[in-house]
Design a protein around this motif. Structure first.
Motif, PDB file in Angstrom:
ATOM      1  N   LEU A  34       0.811  -1.223   0.000  1.00  0.00           N
ATOM      2  CA  LEU A  34       0.000   0.000   0.000  1.00  0.00           C
ATOM      3  C   LEU A  34       0.846   1.275   0.000  1.00  0.00           C
ATOM      4  O   LEU A  34       0.321   2.358  -0.220  1.00  0.00           O
ATOM      5  N   GLU A  35       2.149   1.141   0.213  1.00  0.00           N
ATOM      6  CA  GLU A  35       3.058   2.288   0.184  1.00  0.00           C
ATOM      7  C   GLU A  35       3.960   2.251  -1.039  1.00  0.00           C
ATOM      8  O   GLU A  35       4.953   2.975  -1.116  1.00  0.00           O
ATOM      9  N   THR A  36       3.643   1.380  -1.993  1.00  0.00           N
ATOM     10  CA  THR A  36       4.474   1.160  -3.173  1.00  0.00           C
ATOM     11  C   THR A  36       3.711   1.558  -4.431  1.00  0.00           C
ATOM     12  O   THR A  36       2.509   1.353  -4.523  1.00  0.00           O
ATOM     13  N   VAL A  37       4.432   2.115  -5.390  1.00  0.00           N
ATOM     14  CA  VAL A  37       3.840   2.520  -6.664  1.00  0.00           C
ATOM     15  C   VAL A  37       4.580   1.818  -7.804  1.00  0.00           C
ATOM     16  O   VAL A  37       5.810   1.797  -7.829  1.00  0.00           O
ATOM     17  N   LEU A  38       3.833   1.245  -8.722  1.00  0.00           N
ATOM     18  CA  LEU A  38       4.402   0.671  -9.932  1.00  0.00           C
ATOM     19  C   LEU A  38       4.034   1.594 -11.083  1.00  0.00           C
ATOM     20  O   LEU A  38       2.869   1.965 -11.232  1.00  0.00           O
ATOM     21  N   ILE A  39       5.026   1.976 -11.874  1.00  0.00           N
ATOM     22  CA  ILE A  39       4.783   2.787 -13.072  1.00  0.00           C
ATOM     23  C   ILE A  39       5.030   1.879 -14.266  1.00  0.00           C
ATOM     24  O   ILE A  39       6.096   1.276 -14.386  1.00  0.00           O
ATOM     25  N   GLY A  40       4.024   1.760 -15.125  1.00  0.00           N
ATOM     26  CA  GLY A  40       4.170   0.870 -16.265  1.00  0.00           C
ATOM     27  C   GLY A  40       3.420   1.358 -17.478  1.00  0.00           C
ATOM     28  O   GLY A  40       2.521   2.193 -17.382  1.00  0.00           O
ATOM     29  N   ASP A  41       3.802   0.799 -18.630  1.00  0.00           N
ATOM     30  CA  ASP A  41       3.174   1.240 -19.877  1.00  0.00           C
ATOM     31  C   ASP A  41       2.586   0.084 -20.682  1.00  0.00           C
ATOM     32  O   ASP A  41       2.312   0.225 -21.865  1.00  0.00           O
ATOM     33  N   THR A  42       2.403  -1.070 -20.031  1.00  0.00           N
ATOM     34  CA  THR A  42       1.784  -2.201 -20.720  1.00  0.00           C
ATOM     35  C   THR A  42       0.683  -2.801 -19.845  1.00  0.00           C
ATOM     36  O   THR A  42       0.696  -2.639 -18.623  1.00  0.00           O
ATOM     37  N   PRO A  43      -0.253  -3.519 -20.468  1.00  0.00           N
ATOM     38  CA  PRO A  43      -1.267  -4.201 -19.679  1.00  0.00           C
ATOM     39  C   PRO A  43      -0.657  -5.172 -18.661  1.00  0.00           C
ATOM     40  O   PRO A  43      -1.170  -5.333 -17.561  1.00  0.00           O
ATOM     41  N   ALA A  44       0.456  -5.810 -19.010  1.00  0.00           N
ATOM     42  CA  ALA A  44       1.125  -6.729 -18.081  1.00  0.00           C
ATOM     43  C   ALA A  44       1.634  -5.984 -16.846  1.00  0.00           C
ATOM     44  O   ALA A  44       1.568  -6.504 -15.727  1.00  0.00           O
ATOM     45  N   ASP A  45       2.144  -4.775 -17.038  1.00  0.00           N
ATOM     46  CA  ASP A  45       2.597  -3.963 -15.907  1.00  0.00           C
ATOM     47  C   ASP A  45       1.430  -3.655 -14.968  1.00  0.00           C
ATOM     48  O   ASP A  45       1.540  -3.788 -13.752  1.00  0.00           O
ATOM     49  N   VAL A  46       0.323  -3.229 -15.547  1.00  0.00           N
ATOM     50  CA  VAL A  46      -0.864  -2.893 -14.756  1.00  0.00           C
ATOM     51  C   VAL A  46      -1.345  -4.125 -13.996  1.00  0.00           C
ATOM     52  O   VAL A  46      -1.613  -4.068 -12.788  1.00  0.00           O
ATOM     53  N   ALA A  47      -1.426  -5.256 -14.675  1.00  0.00           N
ATOM     54  CA  ALA A  47      -1.895  -6.491 -14.050  1.00  0.00           C
ATOM     55  C   ALA A  47      -0.966  -6.921 -12.913  1.00  0.00           C
ATOM     56  O   ALA A  47      -1.429  -7.351 -11.854  1.00  0.00           O
ATOM     57  N   ALA A  48       0.347  -6.798 -13.102  1.00  0.00           N
ATOM     58  CA  ALA A  48       1.303  -7.176 -12.061  1.00  0.00           C
ATOM     59  C   ALA A  48       1.142  -6.297 -10.832  1.00  0.00           C
ATOM     60  O   ALA A  48       1.176  -6.781  -9.697  1.00  0.00           O
ATOM     61  N   GLY A  49       0.968  -5.018 -11.045  1.00  0.00           N
ATOM     62  CA  GLY A  49       0.782  -4.112  -9.919  1.00  0.00           C
ATOM     63  C   GLY A  49      -0.491  -4.403  -9.158  1.00  0.00           C
ATOM     64  O   GLY A  49      -0.493  -4.479  -7.922  1.00  0.00           O
ATOM     65  N   LEU A  50      -1.564  -4.604  -9.876  1.00  0.00           N
ATOM     66  CA  LEU A  50      -2.844  -4.875  -9.227  1.00  0.00           C
ATOM     67  C   LEU A  50      -2.842  -6.217  -8.511  1.00  0.00           C
ATOM     68  O   LEU A  50      -3.422  -6.362  -7.450  1.00  0.00           O
ATOM     69  N   ALA A  51      -2.152  -7.200  -9.081  1.00  0.00           N
ATOM     70  CA  ALA A  51      -2.097  -8.532  -8.476  1.00  0.00           C
ATOM     71  C   ALA A  51      -1.339  -8.524  -7.154  1.00  0.00           C
ATOM     72  O   ALA A  51      -1.580  -9.375  -6.300  1.00  0.00           O
ATOM     73  N   THR A  52      -0.443  -7.569  -6.987  1.00  0.00           N
ATOM     74  CA  THR A  52       0.345  -7.514  -5.747  1.00  0.00           C
ATOM     75  C   THR A  52      -0.155  -6.443  -4.789  1.00  0.00           C
ATOM     76  O   THR A  52       0.417  -6.258  -3.718  1.00  0.00           O
ATOM     77  N   GLY A  53      -1.192  -5.719  -5.177  1.00  0.00           N
ATOM     78  CA  GLY A  53      -1.793  -4.752  -4.268  1.00  0.00           C
ATOM     79  C   GLY A  53      -1.099  -3.410  -4.173  1.00  0.00           C
ATOM     80  O   GLY A  53      -1.343  -2.647  -3.247  1.00  0.00           O
TER      81      GLY A  53
END
Length: 66
Positions: free
Chosen positions: A13-32
């Motif tokens: 909840l204190e971490t941010v993932l910055i990504g430009d692909t659907p896989a990046d978005v999915a990885a971030g959401l999968a880990t919360g």
């Protein structure tokens, strides 16, 4: 993403993932973690939104003005 969180002892909840692909978005959401999706790559805004986000928008969406 899970390995990076474990090795760094980061709190999702204190971490941010910055990504430009659907896989990046999915990885971030999968880990919360929070997700910032950017349209600087080959993926469109619609593709990033369709990547499994919990609502109609990622946490943040930055669009590249060409």
């Amino acid at each position: 993403m899970k390995l990076a969180l474990a090795r760094s002892s980061a709190v999702p909840l204190e971490t941010v993932l910055i990504g430009d692909t659907p896989a990046d978005v999915a990885a971030g959401l999968a880990t919360g973690v929070r997700v910032i999706a950017v349209t600087t790559g080959h993926s469109s805004t619609d593709e990033l939104r369709a990547a499994g986000v919990r609502s109609t928008n990622p946490d943040f969406l930055a669009s590249c003005a060409n």
